[in-house]
Design a protein around this motif. Structure first.
Motif, short mmCIF file in Angstrom:
data_model
loop_
_atom_site.label_atom_id
_atom_site.label_comp_id
_atom_site.label_asym_id
_atom_site.label_seq_id
_atom_site.Cartn_x
_atom_site.Cartn_y
_atom_site.Cartn_z
N TRP A 10 0.68 -0.80 5.99
CA TRP A 10 -0.97 -0.83 6.66
C TRP A 10 -1.41 -1.93 7.20
CZ3 TRP A 10 -3.78 2.84 2.62
CH2 TRP A 10 -3.28 4.09 2.59
N ASP A 11 -1.25 -2.94 6.58
CA ASP A 11 -1.77 -4.39 6.95
C ASP A 11 -0.90 -5.54 6.44
OD1 ASP A 11 -3.68 -6.20 8.15
OD2 ASP A 11 -4.63 -6.38 6.28
N VAL A 12 -0.84 -6.53 7.19
CA VAL A 12 -0.23 -7.81 6.75
C VAL A 12 -1.18 -8.84 7.12
CG1 VAL A 12 1.79 -9.27 7.17
CG2 VAL A 12 2.01 -6.89 7.81
N ASN A 13 -1.47 -9.74 5.96
CA ASN A 13 -2.29 -10.78 5.96
C ASN A 13 -1.66 -12.10 5.47
OD1 ASN A 13 -3.38 -11.01 3.45
ND2 ASN A 13 -4.40 -9.61 3.73
N ILE A 14 -2.24 -13.12 5.65
CA ILE A 14 -1.63 -14.24 5.14
C ILE A 14 -1.18 -14.34 3.53
CG2 ILE A 14 -3.75 -15.73 4.55
CD1 ILE A 14 -2.62 -18.05 5.75
N LYS A 15 -1.91 -13.48 2.85
CA LYS A 15 -1.62 -13.53 1.26
C LYS A 15 -0.80 -12.34 0.75
CE LYS A 15 -5.77 -15.86 -0.13
NZ LYS A 15 -7.02 -15.88 -1.04
N PHE A 16 -1.04 -11.23 1.42
CA PHE A 16 -0.41 -9.94 1.04
C PHE A 16 -0.16 -8.93 2.21
CE2 PHE A 16 -5.14 -9.39 0.19
CZ PHE A 16 -5.21 -8.20 1.00
N ILE A 17 0.67 -7.93 1.86
CA ILE A 17 1.09 -6.66 2.53
C ILE A 17 0.30 -5.53 1.80
CG2 ILE A 17 2.66 -5.27 3.42
CD1 ILE A 17 4.61 -7.58 2.96
N THR A 18 -0.41 -4.63 2.69
CA THR A 18 -0.81 -3.51 2.32
C THR A 18 0.15 -2.24 2.61
OG1 THR A 18 -3.08 -4.29 2.31
CG2 THR A 18 -2.64 -1.86 2.03
N VAL A 19 0.51 -1.77 1.41
CA VAL A 19 1.55 -0.85 1.63
C VAL A 19 1.19 0.65 1.50
CG1 VAL A 19 3.96 -0.06 0.95
CG2 VAL A 19 3.44 -2.48 1.03
N GLY A 20 1.02 1.61 2.26
CA GLY A 20 0.48 2.92 1.85
C GLY A 20 1.51 3.83 1.48
N VAL A 21 1.31 4.47 0.57
CA VAL A 21 2.10 5.58 -0.17
C VAL A 21 1.35 6.62 -0.80
CG1 VAL A 21 3.83 5.88 -2.05
CG2 VAL A 21 3.71 3.80 -1.13
N GLY A 22 1.38 7.85 -0.02
CA GLY A 22 0.80 8.87 -0.35
C GLY A 22 -0.73 8.75 -0.05
N GLY A 23 -1.09 8.09 0.98
CA GLY A 23 -2.68 7.99 0.84
C GLY A 23 -3.26 6.93 0.11
N ILE A 24 -2.51 6.14 -0.85
CA ILE A 24 -3.01 4.98 -1.48
C ILE A 24 -2.30 3.97 -0.99
CG2 ILE A 24 -2.99 4.03 -3.81
CD1 ILE A 24 -2.45 6.83 -4.81
N GLY A 25 -3.20 2.57 -0.70
CA GLY A 25 -2.70 1.39 -0.27
C GLY A 25 -2.71 0.29 -1.52
N PHE A 26 -1.42 -0.07 -1.53
CA PHE A 26 -1.06 -0.79 -2.65
C PHE A 26 -1.03 -2.26 -2.04
CE2 PHE A 26 0.57 3.06 -4.20
CZ PHE A 26 0.45 2.88 -5.47
N LYS A 27 -1.74 -3.21 -2.77
CA LYS A 27 -1.95 -4.60 -2.35
C LYS A 27 -0.55 -5.28 -2.87
CE LYS A 27 -5.15 -8.58 -2.65
NZ LYS A 27 -6.56 -8.89 -3.25
N VAL A 28 0.43 -5.97 -2.18
CA VAL A 28 1.64 -6.50 -2.44
C VAL A 28 1.60 -7.73 -1.96
CG1 VAL A 28 4.15 -6.04 -2.81
CG2 VAL A 28 2.74 -4.04 -2.35
N TYR A 29 1.54 -8.80 -2.90
CA TYR A 29 1.97 -10.09 -2.71
C TYR A 29 3.34 -10.44 -2.27
CZ TYR A 29 -2.63 -10.95 -4.63
OH TYR A 29 -4.12 -11.29 -4.83
N ALA A 30 3.73 -11.22 -1.36
CA ALA A 30 5.06 -11.13 -0.68
C ALA A 30 5.31 -12.70 -0.12
CB ALA A 30 5.17 -10.21 0.33
#
Length: 90
Positions: A10-30
């Motif tokens: 859903w989004d990529v920024n300097i600190k994390f990726i937001t991954v959408g799964v089933g309508g829920i956005g997970f904040k994943v540090y990468a």
């Protein structure tokens, strides 16, 4: 424990990726390498490690099981692991 996450970026920024799964956005540090291949609206699959703290649940994502294994190995040495986790949030 969340072992793996597959979904749409859903989004990529300097600190994390937001991954959408089933309508829920997970904040994943990468890592930077992971963020470079993560493009908005594309599918992504990440091996994950969940850190439970008193004030947060932090999810870290990796492209391969080897990268995840390295982090788990480091986590046996608390000072090293903490430095490693802080690198994700730079």
């Amino acid at each position: 424990m969340i072992a793996k996450i597959e979904g749409v970026v859903w989004d990529v920024n300097i600190k994390f990726i937001t991954v959408g799964v089933g309508g829920i956005g997970f904040k994943v540090y990468a890592t930077n390498e992971t963020k470079e291949i993560a493009h908005k609206d594309n599918n992504i699959s990440l091996f994950t490690h969940l850190i439970v703290r008193e004030d947060a649940l932090d999810l870290y994502g990796f492209l391969s099981e080897e990268e995840l294994g390295f982090l788990k190995c480091l986590s046996q040495f608390p000072a090293s692991a903490q430095n490693c986790f802080e690198c994700f949030e730079c």
